[in-house]
Design an enzyme around this catalytic site. Structure first.
Site, mmCIF file in Angstrom:
data_model
loop_
_atom_site.group_PDB
_atom_site.id
_atom_site.type_symbol
_atom_site.label_atom_id
_atom_site.label_comp_id
_atom_site.label_asym_id
_atom_site.label_seq_id
_atom_site.Cartn_x
_atom_site.Cartn_y
_atom_site.Cartn_z
ATOM 1 C CG ASP A 47 29.816 27.939 68.351
ATOM 2 O OD1 ASP A 47 29.505 27.745 69.709
ATOM 3 O OD2 ASP A 47 28.946 27.789 67.419
ATOM 4 C CG ASN A 61 35.483 21.939 49.269
ATOM 5 O OD1 ASN A 61 35.976 22.723 48.471
ATOM 6 N ND2 ASN A 61 34.937 20.760 48.689
ATOM 7 C CG PHE A 62 35.514 26.948 53.597
ATOM 8 C CD1 PHE A 62 36.827 27.520 53.509
ATOM 9 C CD2 PHE A 62 34.824 27.458 52.830
ATOM 10 C CE1 PHE A 62 37.190 28.308 52.736
ATOM 11 C CE2 PHE A 62 34.842 28.270 51.760
ATOM 12 C CZ PHE A 62 36.205 28.718 51.547
ATOM 13 C CG ASP A 110 46.031 40.024 33.584
ATOM 14 O OD1 ASP A 110 45.803 39.444 32.522
ATOM 15 O OD2 ASP A 110 45.344 39.197 34.493
ATOM 16 C CD GLU A 151 41.275 40.006 29.873
ATOM 17 O OE1 GLU A 151 41.510 38.777 29.940
ATOM 18 O OE2 GLU A 151 40.575 40.574 30.585
ATOM 19 C CG ASN A 152 41.897 37.047 26.466
ATOM 20 O OD1 ASN A 152 41.185 36.504 27.347
ATOM 21 N ND2 ASN A 152 41.434 37.772 25.561
ATOM 22 C CG ASP A 206 37.893 37.238 33.727
ATOM 23 O OD1 ASP A 206 38.440 37.266 34.700
ATOM 24 O OD2 ASP A 206 37.936 36.300 32.774
ATOM 25 C CG HIS A 226 41.018 24.614 55.518
ATOM 26 N ND1 HIS A 226 40.896 25.173 54.166
ATOM 27 C CD2 HIS A 226 42.460 25.492 55.879
ATOM 28 C CE1 HIS A 226 41.962 26.138 53.762
ATOM 29 N NE2 HIS A 226 42.723 26.272 54.770
#
Ligand code: NAG
Ligand code: NAG
Length: 505
Positions: free
Chosen positions: A495, A425-426, A226, A228-229, A304, A423
């Site tokens: 729980d 979104n949890f 990596d 960047e970009n 970023d 699952h």
């Protein structure tokens, strides 16, 4: 008088034993090669033969206290038993990954950045579970750093890292089977302000099957850089067929760079030697030659703070200077000799593949309820031996080998064969298996001993800070504290603990 020669001889003997019995550490080898480590991170072992200091810090959920894990002996494997004792009957997060180089380049919870704010209320990234990536090194238990999307570590004020176009090397050991196409599972040099400041402002190892920029041969995952970009597999951001898809469970990944020269190298971290996947000139696109490295250190995220990627990190270092291939060969030999093997992912009452099970709630006042489903919704319902057959089937699950990891399990609906608890979104749902890697991973769970001392707690393979939880009679994967209402710490251990029995149907 005559005792002196005997003492001398004894000393020589001891030194000989140490020299032949000690492997040294990767950073001893980089020092010998003239390119010393300026950062050395590992939750599994000391990376210098003389190092006996802090490896990492964990924080437990029961009282928010922390402890520091050190090697069993100088140069040795982490004292995982100390972690297990400290974290017994609660959850634990990795809060600090210490720098062993003496420069204080520790990695801590990554702050928000230009691409994304992390999931925490203050915009920081999540911390990794301390138990998501068990391994053994030469038979001795240790834990890696399991990065789920949203998790990241960083140091924006590192000392001694390469800046501008100066030379550096780095390696990391990853889990070759834990990756995705999100941006970006990285380890290495990045921006100091958490923003994309332009081409050439990063030089980090990337691992995954992202295809937005460069790619290698086959369908991935690949070791890339990596910068960047762009994730580069070679000089251009196109396919480099000399950069192979990785198939080993443990992978050694290396990137190094110096003025108008850089390389990607890799190996099976458990056997064999390194291969060079690219070595040559810098990309010709403006900004990459010369480089403008900034010298922050990131783990699990983009420069970023892009937080969509997943992967597992066991150890890694950054050096000053461009390491020779010979030095890197000795480092790879050291890694192989460390003998990484995958560890046990499950514990507690054992699940049997092919059996039908029921999962009873243990929270007082709710403990006649079982994990069931109504259509795609996973809920809890009161079930007894005299319940209707339809309800009994809704509360019965066939245990199968984990769709996304064979060391864990998936739960197939008895009344809807081919559909599994997953699952999203949890939230727990019952969905048909559409054959995708995402579905397989989201439907994979690793039971351990129940956190409240009863039955099992059922950990999400892909989000190991999260366990099956009933909350308002609905099923979730929940963490012990967090931004969602279902992450509430009140009655968490109860729980997330369920007693498994033979299925009703
Ligand atoms: C741990 O700290 C968090 C906030 O940082 C707090 O919400 C939580 O109640 C604390 N947990 C315990 C057990 O004290
Ligand atoms: C691995 O463990 C064995 C004994 O359990 C020991 O003899 C050997 O030196 C160890 N190897 C390394 C590389 O530490």
């Amino acid at each position: 008088m005559f005792s002196q020669p005997i003492l001398k001889r004894t000393c020589v003997l001891v030194l000989t034993v140490l020299a032949s019995g000690s492997l040294g550490g990767p950073c001893d080898l980089y020092s010998t090669g003239g390119t010393p480590c300026i950062a050395a991170h590992s939750t599994t072992r000391a990376l210098y033969s003389a190092y006996s200091g802090s490896l990492y810090q964990v924080k437990r959920g029961s009282d928010n206290t922390t402890t520091i894990i050190v090697p069993l002996s100088a140069g040795g494997v982490a004292n995982a038993a100390a972690q297990d004792t400290f974290c017994a009957s609660t959850t634990c997060l990795i809060t600090i990954i210490y720098d062993q180089s003496g420069r204080g380049n520790h990695l801590t919870q990554a702050p928000p950045g230009g691409a994304a704010s992390g999931p925490e209320t203050n915009g920081y990234d999540n911390l990794a579970s301390a138990t998501g990536a068990p391994v053994t090194l030469n038979g001795s238990k240790a834990y890696g750093v399991f990065i789920s999307p949203g998790t990241g570590y960083r140091n924006d004020a590192a000392s001694g890292t390469a800046t501008g176009d100066s030379a550096e090397g780095m390696y990391a050991i990853f889990d070759g089977t834990h990756y995705n196409g999100g941006c970006c599972f990285d380890y290495g040099n990045a921006e100091t302000n958490n923003k994309d400041t332009g081409n050439g402002h990063m030089e980090a190892i990337y691992f995954g099957d992202n295809t937005i920029w460069g790619t290698g041969a086959g369908s991935g995952p690949w070791i890339m850089a990596d910068l960047e970009n762009g994730l580069f597999s070679g000089q251009s951001a196109a396919a480099n067929t000399a950069d192979p898809s990785i198939t080993s469970r443990f992978v050694t990944a290396m990137v190094k760079g110096e003025p108008n020269q850089w390389a990607i190298r890799g190996a099976n971290a458990a056997s064999g030697s390194l291969s060079t996947y690219y070595s040559g000139a810098r990309p010709t696109v403006s900004g990459y030659n010369p480089m403008s490295k900034e010298g922050a250190i990131i783990l699990g995220i983009g420069g970023d703070n892009s937080i969509s990627a997943q992967g597992t990190f066991y150890e890694g270092v950054m050096t000053t200077g461009y390491p020779t291939d010979a030095t890197e060969a000795s480092v790879q030999a050291n890694i192989v000799a460390a003998k990484y093997v995958a560890g046990a992912m499950t514990a507690g009452p054992a699940f049997t593949v092919g059996s039908s099970v029921s999962l009873r709630v243990t929270t007082a006042g709710y403990d006649t309820r079982y994990i069931a489903h109504t259509g795609t919704t996973v809920n809890t319902q009161v079930v007894t031996s005299s319940s209707a057959t339809a309800l009994k089937q809704q509360a019965s699950w066939t245990v199968v080998t984990g769709l996304g990891n064979s060391a864990c399990y998936s739960f197939e609906s008895v009344d809807t064969p081919g559909s599994y608890i997953r699952h999203y979104n949890f939230v727990l749902l019952v969905n048909a298996n559409d054959g995708t890697k995402q579905m397989h991973e989201d439907a994979t769970f690793c039971p351990i001993a129940g956190l409240n001392g009863q039955g099992n707690s059922i950990r999400s393979w892909g989000y190991p800070t999260r366990y099956f939880r009933h909350y308002a009679n609905t099923g979730y994967i929940a963490s012990n504290g967090g931004v969602h209402t279902f992450d509430n710490i009140a009655s968490y251990n109860d729980d997330v603990s369920f007693v498994m029995s033979t299925g009703f149907a």
